[in-house]
Design an enzyme around this catalytic site. Sequence first.
Site, short mmCIF file in Angstrom:
data_model
loop_
_atom_site.label_atom_id
_atom_site.label_comp_id
_atom_site.label_asym_id
_atom_site.label_seq_id
_atom_site.Cartn_x
_atom_site.Cartn_y
_atom_site.Cartn_z
N THR A 1 -0.44 -16.72 21.96
CA THR A 1 -1.04 -15.98 21.18
C THR A 1 -1.04 -14.45 21.76
OG1 THR A 1 -3.82 -14.42 20.37
CG2 THR A 1 -2.74 -15.12 22.46
N GLY B 1 4.25 -12.11 15.03
CA GLY B 1 3.93 -12.94 14.01
C GLY B 1 5.20 -12.93 13.88
N CYS C 1 7.28 -14.08 17.15
CA CYS C 1 7.35 -15.20 17.93
C CYS C 1 6.25 -16.54 16.75
CB CYS C 1 5.91 -14.53 18.23
SG CYS C 1 4.24 -16.02 20.32
#
Length: 179
Positions: free
Chosen positions: A7, A162, A165
């Site tokens: 996350t 985003g 990763c």
Amino acid sequence: MEQYHGTTILSVRRGRRVALGGDGQVTLGNVVIKATARKVRPIYQGRILAGFAGGTADAFTLFERFEAKLEKHQGNVLRSAVELAKDWRTDRMLRRLEAMLAVADPDNSLVITGNGDVLEPEQGIVAIGSGGAYAQSAARALLENTALPPEEIVKKSLQIAGDLCIYTNQSHVIEVLEG
């Protein structure tokens, strides 16, 4: 058994205005299990923001413990974080938890680590999780070179993380507190 993980959680502050956001992706190994998980939420009567990275079940255990400390210490974020860290270091079960918390109120931004440490990062930026370094870099550049409000910096930085990763997606939840 593998843990659910991966996350990006990011918090940015300008003065007493603070935003904390995270993506929604949960992975198990190399499989996306959920794309719209809510890893950021307001706690303690909406006066504190918290987000987690790491094992989902472990993070919820930490959330519960942290909220109990907030109740005990009347919402004092720093004291509650230190007391949780003390418990973390002395409680065998807590020491096995694989999660980190990012917490913020109008005055404090903190990281509570998996080692039971409490860190107050510089420049009002907190970043944890697999995409944390990407988000932190973007946030720092935007904070230093634009007049964008914290929530816009968080949004743009999470988008960049985003893109870079594989454990971070473009489904974001962003919460804001005004001091």
